[in-house]
Motif scaffolding. Structure first.
Motif, PDB file in Angstrom:
ATOM      1  N   ALA A 180     -24.643  47.144  45.055  1.00  0.00           N
ATOM      2  CA  ALA A 180     -25.491  45.989  44.772  1.00  0.00           C
ATOM      3  C   ALA A 180     -25.426  45.560  43.310  1.00  0.00           C
ATOM      4  CB  ALA A 180     -26.936  46.307  45.156  1.00  0.00           C
ATOM      5  N   LYS A 181     -25.379  46.532  42.412  1.00  0.00           N
ATOM      6  CA  LYS A 181     -25.481  46.226  40.984  1.00  0.00           C
ATOM      7  C   LYS A 181     -24.140  46.225  40.258  1.00  0.00           C
ATOM      8  CE  LYS A 181     -29.900  45.774  39.746  1.00  0.00           C
ATOM      9  NZ  LYS A 181     -30.391  44.657  38.899  1.00  0.00           N
ATOM     10  N   PRO A 195     -24.773  55.071  46.426  1.00  0.00           N
ATOM     11  CA  PRO A 195     -23.719  54.098  46.758  1.00  0.00           C
ATOM     12  C   PRO A 195     -24.258  52.683  46.944  1.00  0.00           C
ATOM     13  CG  PRO A 195     -23.476  56.085  48.074  1.00  0.00           C
ATOM     14  CD  PRO A 195     -24.797  56.190  47.383  1.00  0.00           C
ATOM     15  N   ALA A 196     -25.480  52.573  47.505  1.00  0.00           N
ATOM     16  CA  ALA A 196     -26.069  51.239  47.688  1.00  0.00           C
ATOM     17  C   ALA A 196     -26.287  50.562  46.346  1.00  0.00           C
ATOM     18  CB  ALA A 196     -27.389  51.355  48.451  1.00  0.00           C
ATOM     19  N   ILE A 213     -32.174  48.087  50.879  1.00  0.00           N
ATOM     20  CA  ILE A 213     -33.031  48.435  52.008  1.00  0.00           C
ATOM     21  C   ILE A 213     -32.200  48.830  53.227  1.00  0.00           C
ATOM     22  CG2 ILE A 213     -34.663  47.506  53.688  1.00  0.00           C
ATOM     23  CD1 ILE A 213     -35.941  45.916  51.453  1.00  0.00           C
ATOM     24  N   ALA A 214     -31.142  48.053  53.527  1.00  0.00           N
ATOM     25  CA  ALA A 214     -30.310  48.357  54.693  1.00  0.00           C
ATOM     26  C   ALA A 214     -29.658  49.730  54.561  1.00  0.00           C
ATOM     27  CB  ALA A 214     -29.244  47.279  54.876  1.00  0.00           C
ATOM     28  N   PRO A 264     -29.864  39.440  47.711  1.00  0.00           N
ATOM     29  CA  PRO A 264     -28.804  40.314  48.232  1.00  0.00           C
ATOM     30  C   PRO A 264     -28.935  41.762  47.756  1.00  0.00           C
ATOM     31  CG  PRO A 264     -27.942  38.857  46.531  1.00  0.00           C
ATOM     32  CD  PRO A 264     -29.328  38.387  46.840  1.00  0.00           C
ATOM     33  N   ILE A 265     -29.429  41.967  46.535  1.00  0.00           N
ATOM     34  CA  ILE A 265     -29.598  43.325  46.020  1.00  0.00           C
ATOM     35  C   ILE A 265     -30.658  44.065  46.847  1.00  0.00           C
ATOM     36  CG2 ILE A 265     -30.326  44.699  44.032  1.00  0.00           C
ATOM     37  CD1 ILE A 265     -29.195  42.519  42.233  1.00  0.00           C
TER      38      ILE A 265
END
Length: 363
Positions: A135-136, A130-131, A251-252, A245-246
């Motif tokens: 992001a992408k 999902p991250a 990482i978060a 931001p990606i």
């Protein structure tokens, strides 16, 4: 300048919100059920804190909620709403089973280290997809993490029915883990406090506290933590400052998924000592309320987790001692706490901000 002190934001406002929620719950118990709300509250508090037995279960639930609350809190700092704690914990439970069943450990401490690593890795891996989509590809993190909860639940059913099965049994669970992987519970390391061997509280409670300290150090004492907070406050300003931001999104969410996954240490290796179908039992969603109530600060998260641990254990005792108060009514009380600490936050916050501002003007 902040409108109110940090301690008021982290402790005072949630405390007032909880008092209001309990007051509303008392009205429900009195006018709808017809029971004495003070007696109901006394039963809940005594059931959660009145004995070593109650403390054992309260802190067991608290441990789960600290892990998932910290996971959600880290994502919140990056302005990411991770609703996938359930799925991340489910998949992490598979990692715990792999570590405990496939490797012959000579001592529980080595097994604990392996389970901690694998649950973190599996939880982070499940959050990574999902991250990446957020992001992408711009996919909304709320939608993807919710959907991944259902996928993880289906994956758990498949694993328990086809891989970690009990020969000759229809039970949806794995075989019991070897004795050398069993974590010491409070009956072994704190029997002097009255805990017995049957208590579910185990050494993973201390891992949860260490994780809380680690999150505090990460968010407020490292460059990465500063970047996460800066990105969460303003993505535009963060990009202007050279923050990718990606990278921060990935990482978060990886850290968030790892922390949510670590609750499997407590629930799988520590308490059940086998992989069971529904071991998460809603802890991923409770983690959202814990993070909101704790203002995404580790200290607040720990206190909020303790409160919800009390509601879980005390609620079970209340349903037993006062049959008119059903388990569903306990869910109503929990929902009221979430409502007042989340959706109705400004109802308490705005008057308190005005109060503190008036004190500063007079000073």
């Amino acid at each position: 300048m902040d409108k109110m002190p940090k301690w008021a934001d982290i402790l005072l406002i949630p405390l007032i919100s909880v008092v209001l929620a309990l007051f509303a719950s008392g009205l429900v118990v009195y006018f709808i059920i017809g029971e004495n709300p003070f007696r109901a509250m006394a039963i809940m508090v005594n059931g959660a804190f009145g004995s070593a037995y109650g403390w054992g279960y309260t802190l067991f639930y608290t441990t789960n909620f600290i892990f998932t609350g910290l996971g959600v809190a880290v994502a919140f700092h990056a302005r990411l709403f991770n609703i996938g704690g359930e799925g991340q914990a489910y998949v992490a439970g598979i990692g715990a089973a792999i570590a405990c069943l496939l490797i012959p450990w000579p001592h529980w401490s080595l097994a604990l280290l392996a389970v901690t690593i694998l649950t973190s890795v599996f939880g982070a891996a499940w959050a990574a997809i999902p991250a990446y989509l957020q992001a992408k590809r711009g996919s909304h993190i709320v939608i993807t993490t919710i959907m991944f909860n259902f996928i993880a639940a289906s994956l758990m059913i498949y694993v328990l029915n086809n891989i970690f099965t009990i020969p000759g049994s229809a039970e949806t669970a794995s075989v019991r883990f070897p004795e050398t992987t069993h974590l010491p519970n409070a009956g072994e390391f704190a029997s002097f406090l009255g805990f017995r061997s049957s208590t579910p509280l185990n050494v993973s409670f201390f891992i949860a506290l260490v994780a809380a300290v680690g999150v505090w150090l990460l968010i407020w004492r490292t460059r990465l933590g500063y970047e996460i907070r800066a990105f969460g406050h303003s993505e535009t300003a963060a990009v202007y400052a050279g923050i990718n931001p990606i990278k921060i999104t990935m990482i978060a969410m990886l850290i968030s998924g790892a922390l949510c996954g670590m609750m499997a240490i407590n629930a799988v290796q520590g308490e059940s000592e086998q992989l069971r179908l529904d071991f998460v039992a809603g802890a991923g969603f409770v983690g959202i309320a814990v993070a909101l109530m704790g203002r995404s600060h580790p200290v607040g998260v720990c206190f909020a987790a303790l409160l919800f641990g009390m509601l879980y254990q005390g609620g079970a005792e209340l349903a037993f001692e006062m049959p008119a108060v059903s388990r569903e009514m306990i869910l109503v009380i929990q929902a009221l706490v979430i409502l007042f600490t989340g959706a109705l936050d400004n109802m308490v916050r705005m008057p308190m901000e005005r109060l503190f501002l008036s004190f500063r003007r007079e000073g």
